[in-house]
Motif scaffolding. Structure first.
Motif, PDB file in Angstrom:
ATOM      1  N   ILE A   1       0.978  -1.262   0.019  1.00  0.00           N
ATOM      2  CA  ILE A   1      -0.111  -0.165  -0.233  1.00  0.00           C
ATOM      3  C   ILE A   1       0.655   1.068   0.154  1.00  0.00           C
ATOM      4  CG2 ILE A   1      -0.398  -0.196   2.547  1.00  0.00           C
ATOM      5  CD1 ILE A   1      -2.867   1.481   0.048  1.00  0.00           C
ATOM      6  N   ALA A   2       0.462   2.178  -1.055  1.00  0.00           N
ATOM      7  CA  ALA A   2       1.513   3.322  -1.153  1.00  0.00           C
ATOM      8  C   ALA A   2       0.939   4.269  -0.242  1.00  0.00           C
ATOM      9  CB  ALA A   2       1.344   3.798  -2.413  1.00  0.00           C
ATOM     10  N   PHE A   3       1.940   4.802   0.709  1.00  0.00           N
ATOM     11  CA  PHE A   3       1.455   6.182   1.490  1.00  0.00           C
ATOM     12  C   PHE A   3       1.799   7.433   0.633  1.00  0.00           C
ATOM     13  CE2 PHE A   3       3.437   3.163   4.902  1.00  0.00           C
ATOM     14  CZ  PHE A   3       2.095   2.615   5.177  1.00  0.00           C
TER      15      PHE A   3
ATOM     16  N   LYS B   1       1.776   8.235  -3.108  1.00  0.00           N
ATOM     17  CA  LYS B   1       1.418   7.423  -4.347  1.00  0.00           C
ATOM     18  C   LYS B   1       2.085   7.615  -5.831  1.00  0.00           C
ATOM     19  CE  LYS B   1      -2.465   6.299  -2.158  1.00  0.00           C
ATOM     20  NZ  LYS B   1      -2.552   4.770  -1.535  1.00  0.00           N
ATOM     21  N   TYR B   2       2.211   6.501  -6.380  1.00  0.00           N
ATOM     22  CA  TYR B   2       2.850   6.791  -7.819  1.00  0.00           C
ATOM     23  C   TYR B   2       1.476   7.076  -8.741  1.00  0.00           C
ATOM     24  CZ  TYR B   2       3.405   3.842 -12.172  1.00  0.00           C
ATOM     25  OH  TYR B   2       3.408   3.347 -13.580  1.00  0.00           O
ATOM     26  N   TRP B   3       1.298   8.207  -9.508  1.00  0.00           N
ATOM     27  CA  TRP B   3       0.343   8.375 -10.430  1.00  0.00           C
ATOM     28  C   TRP B   3       0.854   9.065 -11.818  1.00  0.00           C
ATOM     29  CZ3 TRP B   3      -3.575   5.436 -11.112  1.00  0.00           C
ATOM     30  CH2 TRP B   3      -4.458   5.722 -11.881  1.00  0.00           C
ATOM     31  N   GLY B   4       1.174   8.489 -12.821  1.00  0.00           N
ATOM     32  CA  GLY B   4       1.546   9.359 -14.152  1.00  0.00           C
ATOM     33  C   GLY B   4       3.117   8.793 -14.160  1.00  0.00           C
TER      34      GLY B   4
ATOM     35  N   SER C   1      -3.608  -6.783  -7.675  1.00  0.00           N
ATOM     36  CA  SER C   1      -2.662  -7.593  -7.239  1.00  0.00           C
ATOM     37  C   SER C   1      -1.630  -7.642  -8.191  1.00  0.00           C
ATOM     38  CB  SER C   1      -3.577  -9.101  -7.331  1.00  0.00           C
ATOM     39  OG  SER C   1      -4.383  -8.904  -8.631  1.00  0.00           O
ATOM     40  N   SER C   2      -1.567  -6.328  -9.076  1.00  0.00           N
ATOM     41  CA  SER C   2      -0.687  -6.394 -10.188  1.00  0.00           C
ATOM     42  C   SER C   2       0.820  -6.148  -9.460  1.00  0.00           C
ATOM     43  CB  SER C   2      -0.721  -5.463 -11.220  1.00  0.00           C
ATOM     44  OG  SER C   2      -0.834  -4.137 -10.583  1.00  0.00           O
ATOM     45  N   ALA C   3       0.887  -5.498  -8.470  1.00  0.00           N
ATOM     46  CA  ALA C   3       2.143  -5.501  -7.590  1.00  0.00           C
ATOM     47  C   ALA C   3       2.938  -6.799  -7.222  1.00  0.00           C
ATOM     48  CB  ALA C   3       2.184  -4.466  -6.602  1.00  0.00           C
TER      49      ALA C   3
ATOM     50  N   SER D   1       4.675  -3.858 -14.059  1.00  0.00           N
ATOM     51  CA  SER D   1       3.421  -2.892 -13.016  1.00  0.00           C
ATOM     52  C   SER D   1       4.374  -1.956 -12.261  1.00  0.00           C
ATOM     53  CB  SER D   1       2.793  -3.859 -12.302  1.00  0.00           C
ATOM     54  OG  SER D   1       2.068  -2.921 -11.499  1.00  0.00           O
ATOM     55  N   GLY D   2       4.221  -0.669 -12.345  1.00  0.00           N
ATOM     56  CA  GLY D   2       5.161   0.222 -11.653  1.00  0.00           C
ATOM     57  C   GLY D   2       5.275  -0.279 -10.249  1.00  0.00           C
ATOM     58  N   SER D   3       4.210  -0.503  -9.675  1.00  0.00           N
ATOM     59  CA  SER D   3       4.064  -0.649  -8.007  1.00  0.00           C
ATOM     60  C   SER D   3       4.819  -2.082  -7.799  1.00  0.00           C
ATOM     61  CB  SER D   3       2.704  -0.535  -7.507  1.00  0.00           C
ATOM     62  OG  SER D   3       1.962  -1.703  -8.159  1.00  0.00           O
TER      63      SER D   3
ATOM     64  N   SER E   1       7.692  -2.796  -8.455  1.00  0.00           N
ATOM     65  CA  SER E   1       8.975  -2.548  -8.098  1.00  0.00           C
ATOM     66  C   SER E   1       9.340  -2.209  -6.712  1.00  0.00           C
ATOM     67  CB  SER E   1       9.425  -1.387  -8.594  1.00  0.00           C
ATOM     68  OG  SER E   1       8.653  -0.253  -8.178  1.00  0.00           O
ATOM     69  N   ARG E   2       7.872  -2.015  -5.966  1.00  0.00           N
ATOM     70  CA  ARG E   2       8.166  -1.834  -4.324  1.00  0.00           C
ATOM     71  C   ARG E   2       7.730  -3.145  -3.623  1.00  0.00           C
ATOM     72  NH1 ARG E   2       4.301   3.081  -5.398  1.00  0.00           N
ATOM     73  NH2 ARG E   2       2.846   1.423  -4.483  1.00  0.00           N
ATOM     74  N   SER E   3       7.443  -4.119  -4.546  1.00  0.00           N
ATOM     75  CA  SER E   3       7.065  -5.443  -3.793  1.00  0.00           C
ATOM     76  C   SER E   3       8.222  -6.320  -3.862  1.00  0.00           C
ATOM     77  CB  SER E   3       5.896  -5.985  -4.309  1.00  0.00           C
ATOM     78  OG  SER E   3       4.564  -5.615  -3.845  1.00  0.00           O
TER      79      SER E   3
ATOM     80  N   GLY F   1      -8.250   0.861 -15.350  1.00  0.00           N
ATOM     81  CA  GLY F   1      -7.181   0.333 -14.536  1.00  0.00           C
ATOM     82  C   GLY F   1      -6.155   1.341 -14.498  1.00  0.00           C
ATOM     83  N   SER F   2      -5.083   1.225 -13.732  1.00  0.00           N
ATOM     84  CA  SER F   2      -4.055   2.176 -13.223  1.00  0.00           C
ATOM     85  C   SER F   2      -3.159   2.276 -14.638  1.00  0.00           C
ATOM     86  CB  SER F   2      -3.455   1.843 -12.127  1.00  0.00           C
ATOM     87  OG  SER F   2      -3.166   0.225 -12.048  1.00  0.00           O
ATOM     88  N   SER F   3      -2.863   1.241 -15.597  1.00  0.00           N
ATOM     89  CA  SER F   3      -2.229   1.478 -16.608  1.00  0.00           C
ATOM     90  C   SER F   3      -2.586   2.760 -17.566  1.00  0.00           C
ATOM     91  CB  SER F   3      -2.097   0.426 -17.681  1.00  0.00           C
ATOM     92  OG  SER F   3      -1.398  -0.781 -16.752  1.00  0.00           O
TER      93      SER F   3
ATOM     94  N   GLY G   1      -4.823   4.887 -16.487  1.00  0.00           N
ATOM     95  CA  GLY G   1      -5.056   6.152 -15.564  1.00  0.00           C
ATOM     96  C   GLY G   1      -3.609   6.830 -15.567  1.00  0.00           C
ATOM     97  N   HIS G   2      -2.546   6.076 -15.405  1.00  0.00           N
ATOM     98  CA  HIS G   2      -1.316   6.748 -15.743  1.00  0.00           C
ATOM     99  C   HIS G   2      -1.101   7.316 -17.008  1.00  0.00           C
ATOM    100  CE1 HIS G   2       0.281   4.774 -11.793  1.00  0.00           C
ATOM    101  NE2 HIS G   2      -0.032   3.638 -12.619  1.00  0.00           N
ATOM    102  N   ARG G   3      -1.638   7.175 -18.123  1.00  0.00           N
ATOM    103  CA  ARG G   3      -1.566   7.426 -19.482  1.00  0.00           C
ATOM    104  C   ARG G   3      -2.272   9.090 -19.505  1.00  0.00           C
ATOM    105  NH1 ARG G   3       1.047   4.514 -23.332  1.00  0.00           N
ATOM    106  NH2 ARG G   3       1.258   2.580 -22.664  1.00  0.00           N
TER     107      ARG G   3
HETATM  108  O1  PMV Z   1       1.514  -0.016 -10.534  1.00  0.00           O
HETATM  109  P1  PMV Z   1       0.235   0.232 -11.224  1.00  0.00           P
HETATM  110  O2  PMV Z   1       0.209   0.557 -12.495  1.00  0.00           O
HETATM  111  O3  PMV Z   1      -0.911  -0.713 -10.587  1.00  0.00           O
HETATM  112  O4  PMV Z   1      -0.108   1.504 -10.268  1.00  0.00           O
HETATM  113  C1  PMV Z   1      -0.451   1.872  -9.025  1.00  0.00           C
HETATM  114  C2  PMV Z   1      -1.127   3.213  -8.690  1.00  0.00           C
HETATM  115  C3  PMV Z   1      -1.879   3.201  -7.359  1.00  0.00           C
HETATM  116  O5  PMV Z   1      -2.058   2.060  -6.670  1.00  0.00           O
HETATM  117  C4  PMV Z   1      -3.082   4.075  -7.483  1.00  0.00           C
HETATM  118  C5  PMV Z   1      -0.692   4.020  -6.492  1.00  0.00           C
HETATM  119  C6  PMV Z   1       0.474   3.421  -6.010  1.00  0.00           C
HETATM  120  O6  PMV Z   1       1.539   4.126  -5.882  1.00  0.00           O
HETATM  121  O7  PMV Z   1       0.392   2.135  -5.807  1.00  0.00           O
END
Ligand code: PMV
Length: 330
Positions: free
Chosen positions: A13-15, A17-20, A106-108, A139-141, A143-145, A190-192, A194-196
């Motif tokens: 869970i991001a405190f 956030k990643y967006w864009g 669940s993509s992370a 999936s960007g997030s 990287s944090r998992s 979805g977030s992909s 959304g980022h776009r």
């Molecule tokens: O990794 P993605 O493309 O699923 O993007 C994650 C986007 C948020 O969950 C909304 C924010 C975040 O930093 O996890």
């Protein structure tokens, strides 16, 4: 010939956030982010490179999956095949221990587990930094998992400089994340996607320009275990991301009436002295974060809300880990 490995990873869970993105292809984010891995939720993925296969196969929670989801998995496997200098296709079996269709991203965990399993199945050995870079491209997030505990993802400017690292181990702070489910609907955008469209919001520039300040405040509050400062910056950051979502073109409204109702309840509980805050990803469900000492009180309060369908309870989680190496050569 077959070569198999199985790995597991937690979502996070991001405190902050990643967006864009700066670069959509490589998922180089517009801003750095900070998160906590979620113990209690797990994706387990088995990858088998098999010379008998003529295309990649994906089985997700017992169902054969094709189209976009398979293409995304194949793109990551292509990067792994390039590193291993092979062309062999793979069978991917992925299971989440949390119910699908609950709106929990669940993509992370999926791409972190896929990265570790596929790299290991080919007998390759990457550093944590390299695994994080590779997982990011799926999936960007994700990287944090890869690293454990409390994690910061440096935005960077290119593939080499964009990766995540632990800033404090999972034992550092006994936080609890209550994932409050108010809707089990799958998100429409979805977030992909959304980022776009993030840059189409006139607010995104201001959000990104202010990201370093928020990251500094959040990192400091986390390292000092200062919950009040932590709570305020976490909620501000979530609200800023949703402001961008709501003002992008097309606009994205993830909140439902019950989301707002619980956001207001949380702020009122905190003003009465209960240490708890909310953060919300690309969906209507909320994550309520509190120190472990306050978790029983928060749970009691949540029990009294009529719109809460169910609650999942998570604590800080460890890194992505290998479950079964079983290499017999490709
Ligand atoms: O990794 P993605 O493309 O699923 O993007 C994650 C986007 C948020 O969950 C909304 C924010 C975040 O930093 O996890």
């Amino acid at each position: 010939m077959k070569s198999t490995a199985k790995a597991a990873a937690h979502p996070n869970i991001a405190f902050i956030k990643y967006w864009g993105n700066q670069n959509h292809e490589l998922r180089i984010p517009a801003n750095g982010s900070l998160s906590m891995n979620l113990e209690g939720l797990d994706t387990q993925t088995t990858v088998s490179f098999d010379t008998d296969l003529d295309q990649d196969q994906l089985v997700l929670n017992g169902e054969i999956v094709g189209n976009e989801a398979l293409d995304r998995v194949s793109s990551l496997l292509d990067r792994v095949r390039e590193l291993g200098e092979i062309k062999t296709k793979a069978h991917v079996l992925s299971e989440n221990n949390f119910p699908t269709g609950t709106g929990i991203a669940s993509s992370a965990s999926a791409f972190a587990a896929l990265t570790l399993a596929s790299i290991t199945a080919l007998g390759l050995c990457l550093s944590e930094k390299e695994l994080s870079q590779l997982a990011r491209t799926g999936s960007g997030s994700a990287s944090r998992s890869i690293p454990g505990g409390f994690v910061e993802w440096q935005a960077g400017t290119d593939h080499d400089s964009s990766f995540a690292e632990t800033i404090a181990p999972q034992e550092h702070w006994d936080l609890v994340d209550f994932i409050v489910l108010i809707s089990k609907e799958h998100k429409k955008t979805g977030s992909s996607q959304g980022h776009r469209i993030a840059d189409s919001s006139p607010l995104q520039k201001a959000r990104v320009a202010d990201a370093k300040r928020r990251l500094d405040i959040c990192r400091k509050a986390l390292l000092e275990k200062n919950f009040q400062n932590f709570a305020e910056i976490v909620e501000l950051d979530s609200n800023m991301m949703h402001s961008v979502m709501m003002t992008s073109d097309p606009s994205l409204y993830y909140w439902q009436p019950a989301t707002l109702e619980i956001m207001a309840a949380v702020q009122s509980w905190r003003s009465e002295g209960l240490p708890v805050c909310f953060t919300i990803d690309a969906g209507p469900n909320l994550h309520l974060i509190c120190p472990a000492e306050a978790s029983q009180a928060v749970k009691r309060k949540l029990g009294a809300l009529v719109n809460v369908k169910s609650i999942l309870t998570c604590t800080p989680g460890g890194p992505a880990r290998l479950l079964e190496p079983e290499i017999t050569g490709v």
